[in-house]
Design a protein around this motif. Structure first.
Motif, short mmCIF file in Angstrom:
data_model
loop_
_atom_site.label_atom_id
_atom_site.label_comp_id
_atom_site.label_asym_id
_atom_site.label_seq_id
_atom_site.Cartn_x
_atom_site.Cartn_y
_atom_site.Cartn_z
N TYR A 615 -6.73 9.62 5.80
CA TYR A 615 -7.44 8.50 6.45
C TYR A 615 -7.98 7.51 5.42
O TYR A 615 -8.12 6.33 5.71
N THR A 616 -8.37 8.02 4.27
CA THR A 616 -9.09 7.16 3.31
C THR A 616 -8.40 7.02 1.96
O THR A 616 -8.77 6.15 1.17
N GLY A 617 -7.44 7.89 1.66
CA GLY A 617 -6.79 7.85 0.35
C GLY A 617 -7.55 8.57 -0.75
O GLY A 617 -7.14 8.54 -1.91
N PRO A 735 -7.98 5.39 -4.30
CA PRO A 735 -7.92 5.54 -2.85
C PRO A 735 -7.27 4.32 -2.17
O PRO A 735 -6.47 4.47 -1.25
N GLU A 736 -7.61 3.14 -2.64
CA GLU A 736 -7.05 1.94 -2.00
C GLU A 736 -5.53 1.90 -2.16
O GLU A 736 -4.80 1.60 -1.21
N ARG A 739 -4.01 4.56 0.08
CA ARG A 739 -4.04 4.17 1.50
C ARG A 739 -2.97 3.11 1.77
O ARG A 739 -2.30 3.15 2.82
N ALA A 740 -2.79 2.19 0.86
CA ALA A 740 -1.76 1.16 1.06
C ALA A 740 -0.40 1.84 1.20
O ALA A 740 0.40 1.50 2.08
N LEU B 180 -17.97 7.06 1.05
CA LEU B 180 -16.72 7.00 0.32
C LEU B 180 -16.99 6.24 -0.97
O LEU B 180 -17.27 5.04 -0.96
N TYR B 182 -15.68 6.03 -5.30
CA TYR B 182 -14.45 6.28 -6.05
C TYR B 182 -14.51 7.50 -6.94
O TYR B 182 -13.55 7.86 -7.59
N TRP B 258 -9.54 -5.54 3.27
CA TRP B 258 -8.66 -4.76 4.17
C TRP B 258 -8.89 -3.26 4.01
O TRP B 258 -8.90 -2.53 4.98
N TYR B 259 -9.12 -2.86 2.75
CA TYR B 259 -9.32 -1.44 2.52
C TYR B 259 -10.66 -0.98 3.09
O TYR B 259 -10.78 0.11 3.64
N ASP B 262 -10.10 -0.55 6.70
CA ASP B 262 -9.23 0.59 6.91
C ASP B 262 -9.97 1.92 6.65
O ASP B 262 -9.88 2.87 7.43
N ALA B 263 -10.69 1.96 5.55
CA ALA B 263 -11.36 3.21 5.18
C ALA B 263 -12.51 3.52 6.14
O ALA B 263 -12.77 4.68 6.46
N GLY B 266 -11.18 5.09 8.95
CA GLY B 266 -10.89 6.47 8.57
C GLY B 266 -12.12 7.35 8.73
O GLY B 266 -12.04 8.46 9.24
N ARG B 269 -12.61 7.99 12.30
CA ARG B 269 -11.62 8.97 12.78
C ARG B 269 -12.00 10.39 12.38
O ARG B 269 -11.73 11.34 13.11
N GLU B 270 -12.61 10.54 11.23
CA GLU B 270 -13.03 11.88 10.80
C GLU B 270 -14.01 12.52 11.77
O GLU B 270 -14.14 13.75 11.81
#
Ligand SMILES: Cc1cc2nc3c(=O)[nH]c(=O)nc-3n(C[C@H](O)[C@H](O)[C@H](O)COP(=O)(O)OP(=O)(O)OC[C@H]3O[C@@H](n4cnc5c(N)ncnc54)[C@H](O)[C@@H]3O)c2cc1C
Lengths: 748, 291
Positions: A615-617, A735-736, A739-740, B180, B182, B258-259, B262-263, B266, B269-270
């Motif tokens: 889901y997140t990478g 992660p980005e 995910r891509a 989230l 890195y 976008w990430y 998207d994240a 995510g 969704r978890e």
């Protein structure tokens, strides 16, 4: 026994080699008591600071130092015209000490300040008025650059070689995999940033500053100041890490220049941000690899094309590319191999030496291609590798030279694959919970040459003096830059001399006392320095043998030592010239040094188990197995330390680290936005020291400290590919980016 | 070196008056100084008033009537996590995923709120527990809901001379927080999500979602809240899309917009497959081990 007993009556002594003896300064390191070169200070010393270019590429129209010089407390402001010989090296493409007419990267040094305290020096550095005329910026290693950074264009070097007929072999391969990979500019992040102290005394300059190559730095300083070599002394430790960053570091030259010009002691210590902006990086590469296999998984051909970005000047770039060429075929045997590489200039950060030296970049492409080919062939990735491995004493795929019989590529592969994490991988993956985390296990391997390579006359030396009270002092190189090499030298000495460990004292890193021994680089220190120590100790041992009486006679080493001193036989020198390859294969004899193939290689195979959050990478590492072929590990503890540190650096390269610039202007300028793994990002690492023996090395040892960095990234990529179906091609695998890739897969 | 002076009032009352005085001279409060460390000392700030030396400071956590938990805004957050009085799961998990053990021994809740970063980890848990801040100034005390305090990146509606004394968290049946970053320690959130709800079987009531690092401030997510009626994959997937209407992420050094969208989807969704990892317990254990 024909040698004197260690002490009267002492009969049995256990050997030192093979034991994890602690380094002499370990207690001082962990307690914080050790005085590093940048901790050094004396009363009345001045403080240095550097004025640096804010432009990636600009003509220097004018430098006005009057405001800086007028600042109270400022003692000197030095610019290019104050440097007697303004270049670090003999090639016109080497960097200047201080930029004169043009700056070619952000952070390039333009002026040096000496002042009574550091705040004043820093303030004055900001007051140097430089008028710049910006020039077009070369933002990468692309062929269509807007301008030339040096006369003759932006190509700093090329290397091309082919064995067999690669195109024909690819054309009739059953499976051809073609991968296009990119790897990032990685920062060394040695914990101690560059700096130290220098003093000018009675016409001689002494510099205390970290260096992986005290002899080279000594020559740089002598050249820059136009002094006789004998008038320059470099004391290059204790230092907090190097990893390649202290090969071409200009800090020792800045220190010397400031001390020479002010005739006063000077202290300089660069900040982390300065180090990140101005310091060297691992060369960023774009590597395209094609591999061809027949149906049964036999490797038919390897074709590797690499383009490296070396930044504005030549430091290590050409040699890095040379090493890429040699290891572009990895630890594999094939009749058809080709490498075609170019290293180009840009206005990005200067790229230099970095642990692995051109191998991690091309190995990422090669290992990724081999893993993908195994998947396409429906074969086990271990079987495919095993079937195509270079054998001990075999011929190198690209150059056809013979490799040492100590090569243990197969044994590292078998050891890693025997680990439960590898053979239980399917069961482990099947246990995944229904949520977003998918499990995968990957494997990859690598080989890396030990030493500078054939045709280079690579040599290490050692000097030994016996004192009348029965102590043995040894001065040896390569230098200790954090890996406790002096301890390993001492272990070699103790077993060669067969005298008490406590009587032996090893000194490294002082150019006045240690005979020229080359760099702490190329995985050579244990092998080259250890061999020189062994040779010098054998000389003394032979004398002890002939002058000794039989054991039990009561004659101690003290008696013999006193006699040696009295008779002028207390000093010994030795040198070890690293052997060239036995057979140079397809390399033309007159250009052996241009390709510099190795006889001796270290190997490593690694297994990584991890989870990916689809889901997140995000990637969560569970463990790394690192099987390594070091020949005989003289000090297993420090060898494992090197392996674990190498894996951690490999994890950084794989998942986190990327020095980024925007039109030549750095954007990741601190450790807040240039991320390296923390203690909780590094999973348990199980190091397996594969048993081996290099007959030309001290007690069977060879080098291993670079090769351990190499397999980590491709093993992680393979594990991610296995877990998710998305096979990364670009490092770091953030992660980005993952995910891509996963999103594209979902959309397809 | 020139810099601000530091005063260390020993009593709550003294801190308030000191700040009022300092105010005339443009002083400001300081607690753990972990943000001050990053931003550096502004030479225009002649005085810092340290809020961590008050002998009559309240305990890190107190249980009030009505299930309200009162959390000190000036205690180190590690003391909040260790306190014998339990705190809502969302806040406990946010503390566990915050910085490193060393920083957690210094950083405070008040500093995290006042610093007003859109990525502040402790703020989303406050938003989903309808937190009310207890503020003090020379003019007296007042209470303000957390959402009224956040004004923009680095901006709050705190008045000059006013400081955050405590935060009252309202009881929630279930809550949690997921960050989230890195890497697994010492990383600024790329996106974060806090949630709270009451559940009857799979049906959810009183759903509150708050997201970090996807708008100028930490934001409530009303569209996603409305969509999240149940913890089934289909419903959660709808909420994961709906949340895009609640946020306005930007491209920056850490991530593209976008990430972030998207994240964050995510992370929503978890919620359908709550795992140990998702709640961050594993992370906190590892962090604890590392200390
Ligand atoms: C290495 C490192 C890692 C970090 N990691 C994280 C992280 O993972 N997540 C995260 O959210 N943050 C992180 N931060 C940021 C910082 O630690 C937090 O924002 C912390 O909560 C700030 O608290 P403090 O007490 O240190 O604030 P201080 O630095 O003392 O103050 C910050 C600001 O708040 C004001 N202030 C402080 N207390 C009060 C009060 N009671 N009332 C009114 N105003 C007040 C100050 O005037 C100042 O403007 C990190 C910082 C560092 C240095």
């Amino acid at each position: 026994m024909t040698w004197p007993a260690t002490r009267p009556g002492a009969a049995v002594r256990s050997s030192a080699v093979g034991r994890s003896l602690p380094s002499e300064d370990s207690a001082a390191i962990v307690s914080g008591a050790l005085e590093y070169v940048t901790d050094r200070q004396v009363d009345g010393m001045l403080h240095g600071a550097v004025h640096r270019s804010p432009h990636p590429h600009a003509r220097i129209v004018d430098v006005d130092t009057s405001r800086a010089a007028a600042e109270p407390g400022v003692v000197a402001v030095l610019t290019a015209s104050d440097v007697p010989f303004n270049r670090l090296g003999s090639d016109p493409h080497n960097p200047p000490v201080l930029a004169g007419d043009v700056v070619r990267q952000v952070g390039e040094a333009v002026a040096l300040i000496a002042a009574v305290d550091f705040p004043t020096a820093r303030r004055a550095a900001a007051l140097v008025d430089v008028t710049y005329e910006p020039l077009p910026v070369v933002t990468g290693a692309d062929a269509d650059a807007p301008t030339s950074l040096h006369p003759g264009g932006n190509v700093a070097g090329t290397i091309a070689f082919e064995s067999g007929d690669v195109e024909a072999a690819l054309a009739d391969s059953a499976v051809v995999v073609d991968v296009d990979t990119t790897t990032s500019a990685q920062e060394h992040v040695a914990i101690e940033t560059p700096g130290g102290m220098a003093e000018w005394d009675l016409g001689k300059i002494t510099v205390w500053c970290g260096s992986q190559n005290p002899g080279l730095h000594r020559r740089f300083i002598a050249q820059a100041l136009q002094l006789p070599l004998d008038d320059v002394r470099l004391v290059s430790n204790p230092v907090g890490g190097a990893f390649g960053s202290r090969n071409d570091d200009p800090a020792p030259v800045y220190l010397a220049l400031l001390a020479w010009s002010t005739k006063r002691p000077i202290h300089l210590h660069l900040s982390r941000t300065e180090t990140i902006i101005a310091g060297p990086k691992r060369h960023p590469y774009r590597t395209r690899v094609r591999v061809g296999f027949d149906r049964s998984g036999s490797l038919r051909a390897i074709d590797s094309h690499a383009v490296a970005d070396t930044g504005p000047y030549v430091t290590a770039g050409r040699n890095v590319l040379k090493t890429s060429a040699e290891l572009s075929s990895g630890p594999y045997a094939t009749a058809n191999a080709r490498f075609d590489g170019t290293v180009r200039y840009s206005n990005n950060a200067n790229a230099g030496a970095f642990r692995g030296f051109g191998v991690p970049q091309v190995a990422f492409g090669l290992e990724t291609a081999i893993s993908a080919a195994a998947a396409e062939l429906g074969l086990d990735p271990v079987d495919v590798r095993r079937r195509n491995l270079l054998r001990p004493g075999g011929r190198h795929s690209l150059y056809g030279h013979t490799v040492s019989r100590s090569l243990r590529a197969l044994e590292t592969l078998d050891a890693a694959a025997a680990h439960p994490w590898w053979h239980e991988r399917d069961a482990w993956a099947a246990e995944s919970t229904p949520g977003p985390w998918r499990r995968g296990t990957g494997i990859a391997m690598a080989m890396k040459g030990v030493g500078m390579g054939s045709g280079k006359g690579d040599t290490a030396r050692a000097r030994l003096i016996v004192s009348a009270n029965g102590e043995v002092n040894i001065w040896a190189g390569p230098n200790h830059t954090g890996q406790a090499i002096a301890t390993a030298y001492r272990q070699v000495a103790a077993d060669t001399l067969a005298i008490d460990y406590d009587r032996i004292h090893v000194h490294v890193g002082d150019s006045e006392l240690v005979p020229e021994s080359g760099a702490t680089a190329a995985s050579r220190s244990m092998y080259a320095g250890g061999s020189a120590v062994q040779l010098v100790c054998r000389k003394l041992r032979a004398v002890l043998d002939e002058s000794a009486v039989v054991e039990g006679s009561g004659v101690s080493f003290d008696d013999v030592a006193a006699r040696l001193v009295a008779t002028g036989r207390a000093e010994y020198d030795a040198e070890f010239v690293l052997p060239d390859v036995e057979d140079i294969g397809r390399i033309p004899a007159d250009s052996l040094a241009d390709y510099a193939p190795h006889a001796v290689y270290g190997c490593s195979t690694q297994v990584v188990r991890l989870e990916v959050n689809v889901y997140t990478g995000e990637v969560r590492l569970h463990g790394v197995v690192c099987a390594v072929d070091a020949g005989v590990a003289v000090n297993p503890g420090t060898t494992v330390g090197q392996a674990e540190g190498g894996v951690a650096q490999g994890i950084g390269f794989a998942l986190f680290e990327e020095y980024r610039l925007d039109d030549g202007v750095p954007v990741t300028t601190s450790l807040e936005n240039y991320l390296i793994p923390t203690a909780v990002d590094v999973p348990p690492i199980e190091t397996i020291l594969v048993s081996g023996h290099e007959e030309t090395g001290p007690f069977g040892a060879k080098g291993m400290s670079e090769v351990v960095v190499v397999p980590t990234a491709p093993a992680i990529a393979a594990a991610i590919g296995t877990a998710t179906g998305f096979w990364p091609r670009q490092l770091p695998m953030t992660p980005e980016r993952l995910r891509a890739g996963l999103a594209a897969l979902e959309a397809a | 070196m020139i810099g601000p002076t530091l005063s260390r009032p020993r009593l709550v009352r003294a801190a308030t008056t000191q700040l009022a005085d300092a105010l005339c001279a443009r002083g400001r409060p300081v607690a753990g100084a972990t943000d001050l460390l990053i931003h550096g000392l502004d030479t225009a700030t002649p005085e810092l008033v340290d809020l961590t030396a008050m002998s009559d400071a309240r305990p890190p956590v107190e249980q009030l009537s009505g299930g309200v938990t009162r959390v000190s805004a000036t205690a180190p957050i590690s003391a909040i996590a260790r306190a014998p009085v339990p705190i809502p799961a969302a806040l406990a998990q946010a503390i566990a995923q915050f910085a490193s053990p060393q920083i957690r021994n210094r950083a405070t809740l008040g500093g995290n709120i006042a610093n007003a970063s859109p990525a502040a980890d402790l703020v989303p848990p406050l938003v989903v527990t309808d937190a009310v801040l207890g503020l003090r100034s020379a003019d007296g005390a007042r209470s303000v809901p957390i959402s009224d305090v956040l004004a923009g990146p680095g901006r709050t509606t705190l008045r000059a001379g006013e400081w955050i004394d405590y935060v009252d968290l309202h009881p929630v049946e279930h809550s949690g927080f997921r960050k989230l970053g890195y890497r697994r320690a010492l990383a600024i959130a790329v996106v974060s999500l806090a949630w709270s709800w009451s559940a009857t079987g799979t049906r959810l009531r009183d759903v509150r979602l708050a997201a970090g690092a996807v708008a100028p401030t930490v934001v409530r997510c009303p569209h996603a809240e409305a969509a999240l009626t149940e913890l089934t994959p289909a419903v959660v997937a709808t909420a994961a899309t709906a949340i895009h209407q609640d946020i306005a992420p930007i491209d920056d050094l850490r991530a593209h917009a976008w990430y972030r969208r998207d994240a964050l989807s995510g992370l929503v969704r978890e919620l359908a497959a709550p795992t140990e990892e998702q709640t961050g317990t594993q992370l906190s254990e590892r962090n604890t081990t590392a200390s």
